[in-house]
Motif scaffolding. Structure first.
Motif, short mmCIF file in Angstrom:
data_model
loop_
_atom_site.label_atom_id
_atom_site.label_comp_id
_atom_site.label_asym_id
_atom_site.label_seq_id
_atom_site.Cartn_x
_atom_site.Cartn_y
_atom_site.Cartn_z
N ALA A 35 0.82 -1.21 0.00
CA ALA A 35 0.00 0.00 0.00
C ALA A 35 0.86 1.26 0.00
O ALA A 35 0.53 2.26 -0.66
CB ALA A 35 -0.93 0.00 1.21
N ASP A 44 -9.64 5.72 -9.00
CA ASP A 44 -9.46 6.48 -7.75
C ASP A 44 -9.74 7.96 -7.98
O ASP A 44 -10.32 8.63 -7.12
CB ASP A 44 -8.03 6.32 -7.24
CG ASP A 44 -7.67 4.89 -6.92
OD1 ASP A 44 -8.59 4.06 -6.79
OD2 ASP A 44 -6.47 4.59 -6.78
N TRP A 89 -2.40 10.32 -0.03
CA TRP A 89 -2.51 8.86 -0.12
C TRP A 89 -2.66 8.19 1.25
O TRP A 89 -3.11 7.05 1.34
CB TRP A 89 -1.30 8.30 -0.84
CG TRP A 89 -1.35 6.82 -1.04
CD1 TRP A 89 -0.50 5.88 -0.53
CD2 TRP A 89 -2.33 6.09 -1.79
NE1 TRP A 89 -0.87 4.62 -0.93
CE2 TRP A 89 -2.00 4.72 -1.70
CE3 TRP A 89 -3.45 6.45 -2.53
CZ2 TRP A 89 -2.75 3.72 -2.33
CZ3 TRP A 89 -4.20 5.47 -3.15
CH2 TRP A 89 -3.85 4.12 -3.05
N PRO A 92 -6.41 6.72 1.97
CA PRO A 92 -6.70 5.50 1.21
C PRO A 92 -5.86 4.32 1.68
O PRO A 92 -6.36 3.19 1.78
CB PRO A 92 -6.36 5.90 -0.22
CG PRO A 92 -6.61 7.36 -0.27
CD PRO A 92 -6.18 7.86 1.08
N MET A 93 -4.59 4.54 1.99
CA MET A 93 -3.73 3.46 2.45
C MET A 93 -4.24 2.87 3.76
O MET A 93 -4.29 1.64 3.93
CB MET A 93 -2.31 3.99 2.63
CG MET A 93 -1.29 2.91 2.98
SD MET A 93 0.41 3.54 3.00
CE MET A 93 0.35 4.56 4.47
N THR A 95 -7.37 2.91 4.85
CA THR A 95 -8.60 2.16 4.61
C THR A 95 -8.30 0.79 4.01
O THR A 95 -8.94 -0.21 4.38
CB THR A 95 -9.54 2.93 3.67
OG1 THR A 95 -8.91 3.14 2.40
CG2 THR A 95 -9.94 4.27 4.26
N MET A 96 -7.34 0.71 3.10
CA MET A 96 -6.99 -0.56 2.49
C MET A 96 -6.44 -1.54 3.53
O MET A 96 -6.85 -2.72 3.57
CB MET A 96 -5.96 -0.34 1.38
CG MET A 96 -6.52 0.40 0.17
SD MET A 96 -5.25 1.26 -0.80
CE MET A 96 -4.19 -0.09 -1.27
N TRP A 140 -4.96 -1.39 -5.57
CA TRP A 140 -5.72 -0.34 -6.25
C TRP A 140 -6.88 0.05 -5.35
O TRP A 140 -7.76 -0.75 -5.06
CB TRP A 140 -6.20 -0.89 -7.59
CG TRP A 140 -6.92 0.09 -8.45
CD1 TRP A 140 -7.27 1.36 -8.19
CD2 TRP A 140 -7.42 -0.18 -9.78
NE1 TRP A 140 -7.94 1.92 -9.24
CE2 TRP A 140 -8.05 1.00 -10.23
CE3 TRP A 140 -7.39 -1.29 -10.61
CZ2 TRP A 140 -8.65 1.09 -11.48
CZ3 TRP A 140 -7.99 -1.20 -11.86
CH2 TRP A 140 -8.61 -0.02 -12.30
N TRP A 141 -6.89 1.30 -4.88
CA TRP A 141 -7.86 1.73 -3.87
C TRP A 141 -9.30 1.46 -4.31
O TRP A 141 -10.09 0.87 -3.56
CB TRP A 141 -7.66 3.22 -3.58
CG TRP A 141 -8.48 3.75 -2.43
CD1 TRP A 141 -8.83 3.09 -1.29
CD2 TRP A 141 -9.04 5.06 -2.32
NE1 TRP A 141 -9.56 3.91 -0.46
CE2 TRP A 141 -9.71 5.12 -1.07
CE3 TRP A 141 -9.03 6.19 -3.13
CZ2 TRP A 141 -10.36 6.27 -0.64
CZ3 TRP A 141 -9.67 7.33 -2.69
CH2 TRP A 141 -10.34 7.37 -1.46
#
Length: 595
Positions: A35, A44, A89, A92-93, A95-96, A140-141
């Motif tokens: 990530a 995204d 970023w 998003p990182m 959340t992943m 890939w988010w």
């Protein structure tokens, strides 16, 4: 001596739990590294652009047909992250990684319910945690916001279904329904969740020797199945009324080729930790590119494992059939929803269309391990854990290498530098509106229109110029994301007008035609209007065939650049301000290019 060696390999429940937690932690460290090496890509930008510009709880944002997907939960998450830190970023990182942690726990929870805390649990757990099959969708988010909630739901609801059928406690039906609904908010493929849960319970009952596994599963889990039917029915109505799905049959030959690429070049090599190598042409994502030898060996090993387990275990035929059927269903969905004239077979090798198969494979492995043996095992006890540990270690080594090579390819992302440069350059040029234009084709291809327009992509940024259909200073974003001075090409030009010392006189509220020196086909054009205005005011400009654009003008001799959609033999101009008169001279009509 043999007994001492065997005792060293025995793992009690506490030690199994420790090893399992170690595997989960290790996999999350690997995924965190993936990530951290990722960044915004393709969809995204669409999620962030819409989420940062539309009201957070509006139907326009949440109930939206995104290329055949209905995913209000994904748009909500993207909208929240974008509002907090637009195009940063870190969120998003997070959340992943958080979703991956939930998915890993859900799979462990299910495997524990099937196998208990015994060493055999570690095999399907390691298979799920480290398989390269799930890496492309995780990195890939936008894909992760689809894939990971589905993986969570597949494992969690199956676990709830097992507990409901074992204990009869209704709370498992309620939690199973809530998780199913949540997954549907992120990915419409989550409609499979109740069916996978039913199949898992029924197969487990069949393996354990239940005389009527289907009937007992239907009866004991009735609250969950009935509630799921109501949920899926309501979701189907919403989906079909929102999404305009384009189903297309590729034909038997092309469908077979897609199946071949999805299976031999996609899924099967990942069972051995492959594909080890990836190909890519930017801006497409990487796709699996296994060697011929790996493909052949992978098939041989898969067939050998199937035959060996069928000979050594009882009542597992249905497990293999349903696992293969789930994968084939995923491939069929890809074939009929993603096939088009420009679709390449490598689409199937990107793996993201059947990443959820990793959960199904973990369930399949656990059920086979639990199944009763046909004959007593003759392999000495100390040899069994040694063989299992060797196989798992080889799988982990191959998987980690595949993860590394994928991440190395994925990190080559033009969007990263483009966004960084554009953020700084837009902040420095806020003195004049920026004419609408697409972003670089290395970031979003024209097929994403209108989501590829700068006004959509950069709407969330707080420090930027206004985006408009007209501007008195022509600039554009180049392919690097830098705002540069621009000019209009002379595809066509405005013919000289008949009024001496004026050209075309526009002094009334009806349209005045301005002839061009040749016709223009219907498209998006930019006109450079060189004018002399009697006062500040507004005019309306349109192609001969096309919608008008309101354009502010300023007293005196000036130029304004207007983005128009349409075509024909000329332009149409009229004044919108009372007592305003405008003289328009010769000027180009064409496309905008850097000066």
């Amino acid at each position: 001596m043999t007994e001492d060696v065997g005792s060293r390999w025995q793992l009690g429940p506490a030690r199994v739990l420790q090893v399992a937690l170690g595997l989960v932690s290790g996999s999350l460290l690997v995924r965190s590294w993936v990530a951290a090496r990722s960044d915004f890509y393709w969809d995204d930008l669409i999620l962030a652009g819409r989420g940062g510009s539309l009201p957070l709880l509006s139907a326009d944002l949440l109930i939206y047909d995104h290329d055949g997907h209905l995913m209000p939960g994904a748009f909500l998450v993207a909208g929240i992250a974008t509002r907090i830190a637009p195009y940063q970023w870190i969120l998003p990182m997070i959340t992943m990684i958080a979703l991956q942690a939930l998915a890993s726990y859900a799979v462990f929870r299910l495997l524990r319910k099937i196998l208990g805390l015994r060493p055999a649990l570690l095999i399907p757990l390691a298979l799920y945690l480290f398989t390269p099959l799930t890496v492309p969708a995780f990195a890939w988010w936008a894909a992760a916001l689809n894939a990971l909630p589905l993986q969570i739901a597949l494992a969690w609801v199956a676990g709830d279904a097992l507990e409901l059928c074992r204990t009869g406690r209704r709370r498992y039906a309620i939690s199973g329904l809530l998780v199913t609904i949540t997954a549907l908010l992120f990915f419409e493929k989550s409609v499979v969740v109740p069916f996978v849960a039913f199949a898992t319970v029924a197969l487990l009952a069949h393996i354990d020797g239940s005389p009527r596994p289907l009937r007992s599963t239907a009866r004991r889990g009735a609250p969950l199945w009935t509630g799921s039917a109501v949920v899926l029915g309501g979701w189907a109505v919403l989906y079909l009324s929102t999404v305009d799905s384009q189903f297309e049959w590729a034909g038997p030959e092309r469908a077979f080729q897609l199946f071949h690429h999805a299976t031999s070049l996609g899924l099967v090599p990942t069972l051995l930790g492959g594909p080890w190598t990836w190909d890519r042409w930017i801006p497409s994502p990487p796709w699996a590119s296994p060697s011929t030898s790996l493909v052949v060996v992978s098939w041989l090993v898969l067939v050998a494992v199937m035959l060996a387990t069928m000979r050594s275990k009882r009542r597992i035929g249905a497990v293999w059939v349903l696992t293969a059927g789930y994968f084939l269903l995923s491939v069929a969905a890809m074939v009929i929803t993603r096939w088009g004239a420009d679709t390449t077979y490598e689409l199937a090798q990107t793996l993201r269309y059947f990443t959820d198969t990793a959960v199904i494979l973990a369930i399949c492995t656990a059920l086979i391990v639990r199944a009763p043996a046909r004959n007593p095992v003759v392999v000495p006890f100390p040899a069994r854990p040694v063989v299992a540990a060797t196989v798992v270690a080889a799988f982990l080594a191959g998987s980690l290498w595949s993860t590394y090579t994928f991440t190395r390819s994925w990190a080559e992302n033009p969007t990263t530098d483009y966004l960084t440069t554009a953020r700084a350059s837009l902040a420095e040029h806020q003195d004049a509106p920026l004419l609408e234009q697409p972003v670089s084709i290395w970031v979003l291809l024209p097929v994403a229109y209108p989501s590829n327009l700068v006004s959509r992509v950069f709407a969330p940024l707080p420090d930027r110029p206004a985006f408009s259909d007209s501007t008195d200073r022509l600039r554009m974003l180049d392919d690097s994301g830098t705002v540069v001075d621009a000019q209009v090409t002379w595809v066509r030009s405005i013919e000289p007008g008949a009024v001496p010392d004026c050209g075309h006189l526009v002094d009334q509220r009806s349209f005045v035609p301005l002839a061009l020196d040749g016709p223009l086909t219907g498209w998006e054009w930019t006109a450079q209007l060189n004018y002399l205005a009697s006062a500040d005011g507004e005019i309306s400009v349109a192609m001969e065939v096309g919608d008008p654009v309101r354009v502010p003008v300023h007293r005196g001799l000036n130029s304004v650049y207007v983005r128009l959609t349409g075509g024909g033999q000329g332009l149409r101009i009229k004044t919108l301000t009372t007592d305003l008169s405008v003289c328009v001279g010769v000027g180009p009509v064409g496309v905008v290019v850097p000066k």
